[in-house]
Design a protein around this motif. Structure first.
Motif, PDB file in Angstrom:
ATOM      1  N   HIS A   5      41.609  23.333 -16.721  1.00 34.99           N
ATOM      2  CA  HIS A   5      40.596  22.417 -16.203  1.00 34.99           C
ATOM      3  C   HIS A   5      41.315  21.319 -15.422  1.00 34.99           C
ATOM      4  O   HIS A   5      42.353  20.821 -15.871  1.00 34.99           O
ATOM      5  CB  HIS A   5      39.778  21.780 -17.332  1.00 34.99           C
ATOM      6  CG  HIS A   5      38.863  22.736 -18.031  1.00 34.99           C
ATOM      7  ND1 HIS A   5      39.323  23.718 -18.874  1.00 34.99           N
ATOM      8  CD2 HIS A   5      37.509  22.858 -18.010  1.00 34.99           C
ATOM      9  CE1 HIS A   5      38.299  24.405 -19.345  1.00 34.99           C
ATOM     10  NE2 HIS A   5      37.189  23.900 -18.828  1.00 34.99           N
ATOM     11  N   LEU A  16      35.216  17.067 -23.856  1.00 37.54           N
ATOM     12  CA  LEU A  16      35.352  18.496 -23.584  1.00 37.54           C
ATOM     13  C   LEU A  16      36.319  19.179 -24.552  1.00 37.54           C
ATOM     14  O   LEU A  16      37.432  18.696 -24.772  1.00 37.54           O
ATOM     15  CB  LEU A  16      35.849  18.697 -22.148  1.00 37.54           C
ATOM     16  CG  LEU A  16      36.183  20.128 -21.723  1.00 37.54           C
ATOM     17  CD1 LEU A  16      34.934  21.005 -21.730  1.00 37.54           C
ATOM     18  CD2 LEU A  16      36.839  20.124 -20.341  1.00 37.54           C
ATOM     19  N   PRO A  18      37.609  23.076 -24.686  1.00 35.71           N
ATOM     20  CA  PRO A  18      37.580  24.463 -24.215  1.00 35.71           C
ATOM     21  C   PRO A  18      38.429  25.376 -25.096  1.00 35.71           C
ATOM     22  O   PRO A  18      39.486  24.979 -25.573  1.00 35.71           O
ATOM     23  CB  PRO A  18      38.190  24.375 -22.804  1.00 35.71           C
ATOM     24  CG  PRO A  18      38.680  22.956 -22.649  1.00 35.71           C
ATOM     25  CD  PRO A  18      38.645  22.307 -23.994  1.00 35.71           C
ATOM     26  N   TRP A 165      29.228  24.859 -13.259  1.00 38.55           N
ATOM     27  CA  TRP A 165      29.993  24.900 -14.501  1.00 38.55           C
ATOM     28  C   TRP A 165      29.562  26.038 -15.410  1.00 38.55           C
ATOM     29  O   TRP A 165      30.033  27.165 -15.273  1.00 38.55           O
ATOM     30  CB  TRP A 165      29.897  23.545 -15.214  1.00 38.55           C
ATOM     31  CG  TRP A 165      31.071  23.251 -16.125  1.00 38.55           C
ATOM     32  CD1 TRP A 165      31.982  24.131 -16.611  1.00 38.55           C
ATOM     33  CD2 TRP A 165      31.454  21.960 -16.607  1.00 38.55           C
ATOM     34  NE1 TRP A 165      32.906  23.490 -17.382  1.00 38.55           N
ATOM     35  CE2 TRP A 165      32.615  22.163 -17.405  1.00 38.55           C
ATOM     36  CE3 TRP A 165      30.929  20.683 -16.476  1.00 38.55           C
ATOM     37  CZ2 TRP A 165      33.249  21.109 -18.068  1.00 38.55           C
ATOM     38  CZ3 TRP A 165      31.571  19.635 -17.123  1.00 38.55           C
ATOM     39  CH2 TRP A 165      32.715  19.846 -17.914  1.00 38.55           C
ATOM     40  N   THR A 166      28.678  25.787 -16.354  1.00 36.66           N
ATOM     41  CA  THR A 166      28.284  26.826 -17.319  1.00 36.66           C
ATOM     42  C   THR A 166      26.904  27.390 -17.025  1.00 36.66           C
ATOM     43  O   THR A 166      26.270  27.985 -17.892  1.00 36.66           O
ATOM     44  CB  THR A 166      28.289  26.241 -18.743  1.00 36.66           C
ATOM     45  OG1 THR A 166      27.438  25.085 -18.760  1.00 36.66           O
ATOM     46  CG2 THR A 166      29.681  25.839 -19.175  1.00 36.66           C
ATOM     47  N   VAL A 185      35.980  32.386 -21.951  1.00 40.45           N
ATOM     48  CA  VAL A 185      36.078  30.929 -22.033  1.00 40.45           C
ATOM     49  C   VAL A 185      34.838  30.375 -22.729  1.00 40.45           C
ATOM     50  O   VAL A 185      33.706  30.719 -22.362  1.00 40.45           O
ATOM     51  CB  VAL A 185      36.196  30.296 -20.631  1.00 40.45           C
ATOM     52  CG1 VAL A 185      36.337  28.774 -20.737  1.00 40.45           C
ATOM     53  CG2 VAL A 185      37.377  30.893 -19.865  1.00 40.45           C
ATOM     54  N   GLU A 187      33.141  26.561 -24.006  1.00 38.45           N
ATOM     55  CA  GLU A 187      33.315  25.128 -23.783  1.00 38.45           C
ATOM     56  C   GLU A 187      32.221  24.345 -24.503  1.00 38.45           C
ATOM     57  O   GLU A 187      31.042  24.672 -24.375  1.00 38.45           O
ATOM     58  CB  GLU A 187      33.252  24.810 -22.288  1.00 38.45           C
ATOM     59  CG  GLU A 187      34.374  25.439 -21.474  1.00 38.45           C
ATOM     60  CD  GLU A 187      34.035  25.501 -20.001  1.00 38.45           C
ATOM     61  OE1 GLU A 187      34.695  24.816 -19.210  1.00 38.45           O
ATOM     62  OE2 GLU A 187      33.090  26.240 -19.661  1.00 38.45           O
ATOM     63  N   VAL A 197      34.041  24.650 -31.739  1.00 34.13           N
ATOM     64  CA  VAL A 197      34.613  25.561 -30.746  1.00 34.13           C
ATOM     65  C   VAL A 197      35.751  26.406 -31.336  1.00 34.13           C
ATOM     66  O   VAL A 197      35.789  27.628 -31.125  1.00 34.13           O
ATOM     67  CB  VAL A 197      35.057  24.791 -29.489  1.00 34.13           C
ATOM     68  CG1 VAL A 197      35.828  25.709 -28.531  1.00 34.13           C
ATOM     69  CG2 VAL A 197      33.842  24.202 -28.772  1.00 34.13           C
TER      70      VAL A 197
END
Length: 230
Positions: A5, A16, A18, A165-166, A185, A187, A197
């Motif tokens: 990122h 964040l 990830p 982004w997502t 991935v 996030e 996560v």
């Protein structure tokens, strides 16, 4: 290939978290039905307590989208879209065992999960703000250019493998029957992402081991250690 990122995102979104997973040996004939059913049931249990829009995981992404100038109810993160579909239709789509498994885990945790065919990525992959020159290939094969300032997954060849982004992945690196190596991935931005996560990562890695008898490489990234080397 390095995945990372951009530091601008770490600065703008300090919450964040990830997680990245690389798996080789993927085939389209694996049986993931039991795992998909288990995680879909967990997602249904989440929805039984209230709308997906009320979940802290989804609310965090809605705030992130709003901060980017996007209408959160027009552009939803991937996990919100999956939960919304599950609530409305009662089932998740079935596309490919790897995608089906990622979708079910994403819905169960309410955290976006992206799966990309590594062979379709041109060099290093970075999540960053777009400058507008990137090329995004839709699932119909059309080319678009992301808006400047939009968050994209951009490779060294300037292809965007996700927009907003997502919100939406690209057809260029979508998992397909011929896929053998995938980059996954996940996030999170919500308050408990630092614990949720990694748990998602362990859960998904275990399901992949069981389905493909392969040992995935995994990592949880931080601003201090932002690079995953595949």
């Amino acid at each position: 290939m390095d995945f990372r990122h951009h530091d601008d995102l770490w600065h703008d979104f300090p919450a964040l978290v990830p997680a990245v997973l690389l798996i080789d040996g993927v085939t389209p004939d694996a049986d993931v039905s039991a795992a998909v059913a288990e995680h879909t049931a967990a997602a249904r249990a989440r929805l039984a307590a209230g709308s997906e829009a009320e979940l802290p995981q989804i609310q965090a992404w809605r705030r992130a989208f709003a901060a980017q100038g996007l209408k959160p109810t027009q552009y939803r993160c991937a996990s919100e879209s999956l939960l919304r579909r599950l609530r409305r239709e009662g089932e998740l789509p079935r596309l490919h065992p790897l995608v089906d498994l990622c979708n079910a885990v994403s819905a169960a945790f309410a955290i976006p999960v992206a799966a990309l065919d590594v062979t379709r990525i041109g060099g290093d992959l970075e999540v960053r703000y777009a400058d507008g020159s990137e090329k995004y290939e839709t699932f119909g094969g059309e080319l678009e250019h992301p808006d400047p300032g939009e968050v994209v997954f951009a490779d060294a060849a300037n292809f965007a493998h996700a927009r907003r982004w997502t919100n939406r992945q690209s057809g260029r690196s979508a998992i397909r029957p011929a896929t053998t190596t995938a980059l996954i991935v996940a996030e999170g931005l919500h308050e408990t992402a630092a614990s949720d996560v990694p748990l998602l990562l362990d859960t998904l890695a275990g399901a992949l081991r069981a389905a493909w008898r392969a040992e995935p490489a995994t990592a949880v990234l931080t601003r201090g250690a932002p690079v995953f080397r595949a």
